[in-house]
Scaffold this active site. Structure first.
Site, PDB file in Angstrom:
ATOM      1  N   HIS A 138     -11.127  13.061 -30.289  1.00  0.00           N
ATOM      2  CA  HIS A 138     -10.614  12.256 -29.228  1.00  0.00           C
ATOM      3  C   HIS A 138     -10.693  11.161 -29.857  1.00  0.00           C
ATOM      4  CE1 HIS A 138     -10.846   9.288 -26.231  1.00  0.00           C
ATOM      5  NE2 HIS A 138     -10.172  10.115 -25.668  1.00  0.00           N
ATOM      6  N   SER A 196      -3.525   3.736 -22.203  1.00  0.00           N
ATOM      7  CA  SER A 196      -3.350   2.984 -20.981  1.00  0.00           C
ATOM      8  C   SER A 196      -2.262   3.523 -20.563  1.00  0.00           C
ATOM      9  CB  SER A 196      -3.223   1.302 -21.666  1.00  0.00           C
ATOM     10  OG  SER A 196      -4.594   1.085 -22.354  1.00  0.00           O
ATOM     11  N   LYS A 238     -13.856  11.441 -19.412  1.00  0.00           N
ATOM     12  CA  LYS A 238     -15.054  11.050 -20.238  1.00  0.00           C
ATOM     13  C   LYS A 238     -16.563  11.491 -19.263  1.00  0.00           C
ATOM     14  CE  LYS A 238     -11.547   7.774 -21.706  1.00  0.00           C
ATOM     15  NZ  LYS A 238     -11.678   6.549 -22.916  1.00  0.00           N
ATOM     16  N   ASN A 257      -9.111  12.886 -18.630  1.00  0.00           N
ATOM     17  CA  ASN A 257     -10.006  13.144 -19.206  1.00  0.00           C
ATOM     18  C   ASN A 257     -11.211  11.868 -18.761  1.00  0.00           C
ATOM     19  OD1 ASN A 257     -12.233  12.879 -21.229  1.00  0.00           O
ATOM     20  ND2 ASN A 257     -10.926  11.477 -22.479  1.00  0.00           N
ATOM     21  N   GLY A 296      -6.912   8.623 -19.345  1.00  0.00           N
ATOM     22  CA  GLY A 296      -8.879   7.857 -19.343  1.00  0.00           C
ATOM     23  C   GLY A 296      -9.113   7.176 -17.966  1.00  0.00           C
ATOM     24  N   GLY A 346      -7.706   2.044 -23.392  1.00  0.00           N
ATOM     25  CA  GLY A 346      -8.446   1.265 -22.665  1.00  0.00           C
ATOM     26  C   GLY A 346      -8.779  -0.411 -22.925  1.00  0.00           C
ATOM     27  N   GLU A 356      -3.078   9.073 -29.467  1.00  0.00           N
ATOM     28  CA  GLU A 356      -3.692   7.803 -29.158  1.00  0.00           C
ATOM     29  C   GLU A 356      -4.179   7.093 -29.373  1.00  0.00           C
ATOM     30  OE1 GLU A 356      -5.344   9.752 -25.072  1.00  0.00           O
ATOM     31  OE2 GLU A 356      -6.990   9.783 -26.441  1.00  0.00           O
ATOM     32  N   GLU A 393     -12.863   8.803 -29.349  1.00  0.00           N
ATOM     33  CA  GLU A 393     -14.220   7.458 -28.972  1.00  0.00           C
ATOM     34  C   GLU A 393     -15.311   8.834 -30.257  1.00  0.00           C
ATOM     35  OE1 GLU A 393     -13.552   8.359 -25.119  1.00  0.00           O
ATOM     36  OE2 GLU A 393     -12.604   6.180 -25.139  1.00  0.00           O
TER      37      GLU A 393
END
Ligand code: PEP
Length: 256
Positions: free
Chosen positions: A95, A214, A12, A10, A235, A173, A167, A97
């Site tokens: 996701h 992560s 992003k 991903n 990510g 992150g 996730e 986010e």
């Protein structure tokens, strides 16, 4: 049941189309011929054509990071599943986010999953608990609820074409990944378990479920040693060719 592992990157909101093409060319060179592992690159919409050109005639697949549930209409700034169908094969849906910054709910995730499937795209459905929910030991409740929402009114034939990414939001992150055993327990009990409740264990056994949060070359082997984890949604580490290559190679080694 032997499931083909699936590793998705991903990207992003990172990289210009030219930068994305450079990364994709590097990955196509190192990973393009790999069999037994499905590799999916998910750049921003504007880079799909460039990355698609770079991975053409390799085994690497392409995915988007979002879609709108309608086919077309007055939805400024949005992109629909039929628009993507000729460009890519996968799409990340729900996701954290998008849930956090763009107001996505289990209901909108459900509509997007249906739209993706109707256009022949494979949805990578993201679920996972917030830090406070983790602290309050609500992971099972939250993930089960998200799963029910995402799969509402989905036929078995449709559910069989999905991929799920577990996730935990506290792991995304942050450098604080879940443990392999912890992630496997949530996936086995609340994700594969929920799929078994909804569709029966034969179908649940065939759905690929990724861990995300992560993931690095240093910890991927721990996740892949778990029986219910079938790959990763990556990510930060997917933006560096050597790291993503090392992750994919570790998955290949673990599952072949
Ligand atoms: C993600 O954004 O899906 C993700 C897992 O990010 P990271 O690997 O950087 O934690």
């Amino acid at each position: 049941m032997k499931r083909t592992p699936v590793i998705a990157g991903n990207w992003k909101m990172n990289k210009t189309p030219a930068e994305a093409a450079d990364l994709a060319v590097a990955l196509a060179r190192s990973l393009g011929g790999l069999t037994g592992v499905e590799v999916v690159l998910c750049p921003p919409f504007v880079s799909l054509p460039a990355v698609g050109a770079a991975v053409k005639s390799t085994r690497i697949a392409l995915g988007a990071q979002n879609i709108h549930w309608e086919k077309s209409g007055a939805f400024t700034g949005e992109v629909s599943a039929p628009m993507l169908a000729g460009l890519c094969s996968h799409v990340i849906i729900g996701h954290s986010e998008r849930r956090q910054y763009f107001g996505e709910t289990d209901a909108s995730v459900n509509k997007k999953v249906k739209a993706a499937l109707a256009s022949g795209l494979t949805p990578i459905i993201c679920v996972g608990e917030l830090p406070a929910e983790y602290e309050a030991e609500q992971t099972g409740v939250v993930v089960s609820w998200q799963m029910r929402g995402a799969y509402a009114d989905l036929a078995a034939e449709e559910a069989a074409r999905t991929v799920v990414a577990y996730e935990p939001v506290w792991a995304i992150g942050t450098g604080k990944a879940a443990t392999g055993a912890g992630a496997n327990a949530v996936i086995g009990l609340h994700i594969r378990g929920m799929l078994a409740d909804l569709y029966g264990s034969a179908l649940a056994d065939g759905v690929r479920i990724q861990y995300g949060g992560s993931v690095t070359p240093a910890n991927i082997a721990e996740f892949m040693s778990q029986p219910d984890i079938d790959g990763a949604l990556v990510g930060g580490a997917s933006l560096k060719a050597p790291d993503f290559e090392a992750i994919v190679q570790a998955v290949f080694k673990a599952k072949s």
